[in-house]
Structure formats: C-alpha cells, structure tokens
Scaffold this active site. Sequence first.
Site, PDB file in Angstrom:
ATOM      1  N   PHE A 143       6.893  -9.689  27.192  1.00 56.97           N
ATOM      2  CA  PHE A 143       5.577  -9.508  26.554  1.00 56.97           C
ATOM      3  C   PHE A 143       4.519  -9.154  27.606  1.00 56.97           C
ATOM      4  O   PHE A 143       3.965  -8.055  27.614  1.00 56.97           O
ATOM      5  CB  PHE A 143       5.255 -10.801  25.784  1.00 56.97           C
ATOM      6  CG  PHE A 143       3.820 -11.012  25.447  1.00 56.97           C
ATOM      7  CD1 PHE A 143       3.068 -10.001  24.854  1.00 56.97           C
ATOM      8  CD2 PHE A 143       3.207 -12.244  25.709  1.00 56.97           C
ATOM      9  CE1 PHE A 143       1.736 -10.202  24.534  1.00 56.97           C
ATOM     10  CE2 PHE A 143       1.880 -12.449  25.386  1.00 56.97           C
ATOM     11  CZ  PHE A 143       1.134 -11.431  24.815  1.00 56.97           C
TER      12      PHE A 143
ATOM     13  N   PHE B 168      16.882 -11.092  28.909  1.00 57.56           N
ATOM     14  CA  PHE B 168      17.190 -12.337  28.196  1.00 57.56           C
ATOM     15  C   PHE B 168      16.245 -12.498  26.997  1.00 57.56           C
ATOM     16  O   PHE B 168      16.683 -12.604  25.850  1.00 57.56           O
ATOM     17  CB  PHE B 168      17.098 -13.534  29.157  1.00 57.56           C
ATOM     18  CG  PHE B 168      17.202 -14.864  28.454  1.00 57.56           C
ATOM     19  CD1 PHE B 168      18.163 -15.090  27.472  1.00 57.56           C
ATOM     20  CD2 PHE B 168      16.326 -15.900  28.762  1.00 57.56           C
ATOM     21  CE1 PHE B 168      18.242 -16.319  26.812  1.00 57.56           C
ATOM     22  CE2 PHE B 168      16.398 -17.124  28.108  1.00 57.56           C
ATOM     23  CZ  PHE B 168      17.362 -17.333  27.132  1.00 57.56           C
ATOM     24  N   THR B 169      14.954 -12.510  27.241  1.00 55.64           N
ATOM     25  CA  THR B 169      14.003 -12.577  26.117  1.00 55.64           C
ATOM     26  C   THR B 169      13.250 -11.269  25.954  1.00 55.64           C
ATOM     27  O   THR B 169      12.683 -11.014  24.892  1.00 55.64           O
ATOM     28  CB  THR B 169      12.960 -13.699  26.332  1.00 55.64           C
ATOM     29  OG1 THR B 169      12.383 -13.543  27.631  1.00 55.64           O
ATOM     30  CG2 THR B 169      13.599 -15.062  26.228  1.00 55.64           C
TER      31      THR B 169
ATOM     32  N   ASP C 139      19.357 -10.087  37.315  1.00 50.29           N
ATOM     33  CA  ASP C 139      18.980 -11.484  37.119  1.00 50.29           C
ATOM     34  C   ASP C 139      18.418 -11.993  38.446  1.00 50.29           C
ATOM     35  O   ASP C 139      19.130 -11.997  39.470  1.00 50.29           O
ATOM     36  CB  ASP C 139      20.263 -12.251  36.708  1.00 50.29           C
ATOM     37  CG  ASP C 139      19.988 -13.724  36.469  1.00 50.29           C
ATOM     38  OD1 ASP C 139      19.040 -14.274  37.071  1.00 50.29           O
ATOM     39  OD2 ASP C 139      20.749 -14.331  35.689  1.00 50.29           O
TER      40      ASP C 139
ATOM     41  N   GLY D 126      11.928 -14.482  49.481  1.00 51.43           N
ATOM     42  CA  GLY D 126      12.761 -13.967  50.581  1.00 51.43           C
ATOM     43  C   GLY D 126      12.605 -12.458  50.689  1.00 51.43           C
ATOM     44  O   GLY D 126      12.489 -11.908  51.792  1.00 51.43           O
TER      45      GLY D 126
ATOM     46  N   TYR E 229      11.059 -26.124  32.326  1.00 51.06           N
ATOM     47  CA  TYR E 229      10.025 -25.096  32.516  1.00 51.06           C
ATOM     48  C   TYR E 229       8.888 -25.626  33.403  1.00 51.06           C
ATOM     49  O   TYR E 229       8.554 -25.023  34.420  1.00 51.06           O
ATOM     50  CB  TYR E 229       9.500 -24.698  31.141  1.00 51.06           C
ATOM     51  CG  TYR E 229       8.477 -23.588  31.139  1.00 51.06           C
ATOM     52  CD1 TYR E 229       8.850 -22.262  31.391  1.00 51.06           C
ATOM     53  CD2 TYR E 229       7.128 -23.841  30.860  1.00 51.06           C
ATOM     54  CE1 TYR E 229       7.912 -21.241  31.361  1.00 51.06           C
ATOM     55  CE2 TYR E 229       6.190 -22.817  30.836  1.00 51.06           C
ATOM     56  CZ  TYR E 229       6.579 -21.519  31.080  1.00 51.06           C
ATOM     57  OH  TYR E 229       5.644 -20.506  31.056  1.00 51.06           O
TER      58      TYR E 229
ATOM     59  N   LYS F 268       8.330 -24.502  37.221  1.00 55.30           N
ATOM     60  CA  LYS F 268       7.133 -23.761  37.628  1.00 55.30           C
ATOM     61  C   LYS F 268       6.365 -24.507  38.715  1.00 55.30           C
ATOM     62  O   LYS F 268       5.749 -23.897  39.590  1.00 55.30           O
ATOM     63  CB  LYS F 268       6.228 -23.536  36.414  1.00 55.30           C
ATOM     64  CG  LYS F 268       6.782 -22.531  35.407  1.00 55.30           C
ATOM     65  CD  LYS F 268       6.598 -21.107  35.904  1.00 55.30           C
ATOM     66  CE  LYS F 268       6.982 -20.089  34.830  1.00 55.30           C
ATOM     67  NZ  LYS F 268       6.787 -18.704  35.285  1.00 55.30           N
TER      68      LYS F 268
ATOM     69  N   TYR G 280       6.137 -21.053  51.713  1.00 55.63           N
ATOM     70  CA  TYR G 280       6.409 -19.738  52.340  1.00 55.63           C
ATOM     71  C   TYR G 280       5.124 -19.192  52.970  1.00 55.63           C
ATOM     72  O   TYR G 280       5.163 -18.553  54.022  1.00 55.63           O
ATOM     73  CB  TYR G 280       6.962 -18.744  51.314  1.00 55.63           C
ATOM     74  CG  TYR G 280       8.474 -18.699  51.281  1.00 55.63           C
ATOM     75  CD1 TYR G 280       9.216 -19.697  50.655  1.00 55.63           C
ATOM     76  CD2 TYR G 280       9.174 -17.649  51.893  1.00 55.63           C
ATOM     77  CE1 TYR G 280      10.594 -19.665  50.622  1.00 55.63           C
ATOM     78  CE2 TYR G 280      10.556 -17.613  51.864  1.00 55.63           C
ATOM     79  CZ  TYR G 280      11.267 -18.609  51.235  1.00 55.63           C
ATOM     80  OH  TYR G 280      12.637 -18.567  51.216  1.00 55.63           O
TER      81      TYR G 280
ATOM     82  N   THR H  60      -1.333 -17.069  26.045  1.00 53.93           N
ATOM     83  CA  THR H  60      -1.744 -15.674  25.874  1.00 53.93           C
ATOM     84  C   THR H  60      -0.994 -15.073  24.691  1.00 53.93           C
ATOM     85  O   THR H  60       0.167 -15.427  24.450  1.00 53.93           O
ATOM     86  CB  THR H  60      -1.454 -14.892  27.169  1.00 53.93           C
ATOM     87  OG1 THR H  60      -2.155 -15.535  28.243  1.00 53.93           O
ATOM     88  CG2 THR H  60      -1.899 -13.457  27.079  1.00 53.93           C
TER      89      THR H  60
END
Length: 316
Positions: free
Chosen positions: A15, A38-39, A60, A104, A147, A151, A161, A177
């Site tokens: 989306f 996937f979605t 992936d 990376g 999830y 996150k 990093y 959103t």
Amino acid sequence: MHNNQRIVVTGGCGFLGSHLCEKLLAAGNEIICVDNCFTGTKANIFHLMDDRRFEFLRHDITFPLYLEADQIYNLACPASPIHYQHDPVQTTKTSIHGAINMLGLAKRINAKILQASTSEVYGDPRQHPQTEAYWGRVNPIGPRACYDEGKRCAETLFFDYHRQHGIRIKVARIFNTYGPRMHPNDGRVVSNFIVQALQDKPITIYGDGSQTRSFCYVDDLIEGLVRLMDSDDRFVGPVNLGNPSEFTILQLAEKIIEITGSRSKLKFEPLPKDDPRQRRPDISLAGTALQWQPCTPLEEGLQKTVAYFEKLLLNK
Ligand code: NAD
Ligand code: UDP
C-alpha cells in the site's frame, strides 16, 4: 525533492510502498522495488512497469541483498494485524533480519537508509498524545508483539548501526494511514468498514468502539517520508508522522456510512487482545524539523478511498 538518485524501496508492492515508488519515479529517480509479494501485489505497481527507470525484484529481505543504490526506504513488513499475526515468526524475522540485511547493504554501499517504524512502538500508551520521547507500553509476549517488538528492535539496530558504523539513518514512526491500494481483505479498520458499507454488510465494531485512532491520508504520509529522507543528515529521528485529528472507531463507522450512503448496521464483536485504547501523534517535531504537516481532512481522504474501493468491487 532530490532527483537522479537510485533508490531501493523494500515493500514497494504494498500500500504505502507503491505510492512511494510512484512519487519518487515521477520526481526523476531510478527505482528498484524489492518485494516478496506476501501482502503486496504486482497489480499495485503495474502502471510503473513500462518506465525504464523502474525495476521490480522479487526478493525476501530476510535474505541478504546485493545491489548498488544511493538511498534505501525499508518498508517491507506486513502491517495489518491479520497479516502480521498469520506467520508471527516470519514477521519478526522480516523486521529484524530484514533490518540487519538492509543496514548491512547501506553500510557496504554507503547509502542513506530510512526505516518505516510505527506508532505500535508506543503499544497501549499511557501518554497521550504520544511524543517521540515516550518509551511505550508494549506486551512483549502478546499476539501483537511479533510486530511491535520486531519494529522496536529494528529501531535499536538502526540507532546502533548509526552510532557504531556512522550509517546515515532516518526513522519514521508512522501512525494509522489509509487510502487507495489498501488491501480489501487485510482487516484494517478503514478498508474493512468501507468494503462492508459498500456491500451493505454489517460494520464490525470491535469492543464498544470508544477506542480512538488518528487517520492520515496516504499522500500526506508519503510527502512526510520523502521530506525525512531528504532532510539534513544530522536529523535522524525518530519522528512521528501521522494526522493528529483523533476519532473513535464509532465516529469513523458513522462517517463512512454517511459518505457511502450505506444501509449497513453496526455489529459489535469482541475487542482483540492488547488492542490500544487510544492513539494520537504529537507532530511538533515533524513540523519544526521537516516543515511537514498533513493537509487532507478525514472526510476528503475517505471520499477518495471510497471511490477506489467502489471501482475495485465493480471490477470484481
Ligand atoms: P503492506 O502490507 O501493504 O505492505 C508491506 C509490503 O512488504 C508488501 O508489499 C509485502 O509483500 C512486503 N513484504 C512483507 N514481508 C516481506 C519480506 N520479508 N521481504 C520482502 N517484502 C516483504 O503494508 P503498508 O501499510 O504499505 O506498510 C508499509 C510499511 O509501513 C510497513 O513496514 C509497516 O509496518 C509500516 N507502517 C504502516 C502503517 C499504515 O498505517 N499503513 C502504519 C505504521 C507503519
Ligand atoms: N477495528 C474494528 N473493526 C474492524 C477492524 C478494526 O473495530 O473491522 C478496530 C480495531 O480493534 C482497532 C482499530 O479499529 O481498535 C484500528 O484497527 P486496525 O487494525 O486498523 O489498526 P491498529 O489496531 O493496528 O491501529
């Protein structure tokens, strides 16, 4: 907006990702859209495929990726509770292994990298509205944890990093959103209610509908992401991006019934576990650091979204 950059968008068939690819391409950039579908779906980027500056790569991100680019927008991750809870281990892997792989990559090619984080890092918040300084209230072992914690850990990786390797990072905390190209069956509230209303089916209110969310129209959100990426390297975030106009889920249902002229009735169902009670971004930081604020009122955004779903259902 910068142009002539080679930009990787992970989750580009989804989306938000498809709208982002469209905007970056229109501004004269070269886009590599990376997605495992996937979605997301290729239908979301079909209209971009003929452009020679647009490339789609089925991949992936839990596996390493080798390519050259100037910027990376890391959006790959299922975002709706139904989808991210379908295979929770893969959701966590996508957030964490995905972040490690993309960071990376950024390190090797010295690219600037933006993470699509989420208001879910605040969990079921005790601070209202939520500022970036709030550490959140997340259940680490609940059904949303794959999830939320994924996150949160991705944010940790981004900041480590940055501190350890000097990677140029940007972290956006995106609040709910909505807009065209939301998946009709992904279970999120705006798409659910609109699809139900257009078919005169019962509108499924979870709980008593008094929980709140603040809904941002997709075009506003994408503008915020691009401004963040293009901002001074010293500004890394995290920064809230969302619309601070807050509504109860009941109010949203009533608005959608009114806009669609639907005969749907409300149907009350159990509230999912760990469903946050309230959510509203404090967007002062985005205002001062990015000169950004959303400008699409809910009514107008819903009308555009309803028009999209009307067409989609008609074509089916
Ligand atoms: P979406 O599900 O439409 O898009 C996610 C995309 O990522 C899909 O195209 C999917 O196929 C792809 N993907 C998933 N796992 C992948 C993997 N392992 N490798 C490669 N691609 C993979 O969701 P969206 O609403 O467009 O969300 C995009 C990003 O923004 C997500 O990271 C989400 O967490 C974040 N976000 C969205 C919202 C929102 O309200 N839409 C709110 C907060 C955060
Ligand atoms: N919700 C609802 N009916 C639905 C889908 C969702 O009442 O058909 C509620 C859900 O319980 C939550 C809110 O709407 O309180 C937003 O849900 P969504 O899945 O869109 O996003 P999130 O919970 O991640 O903010």
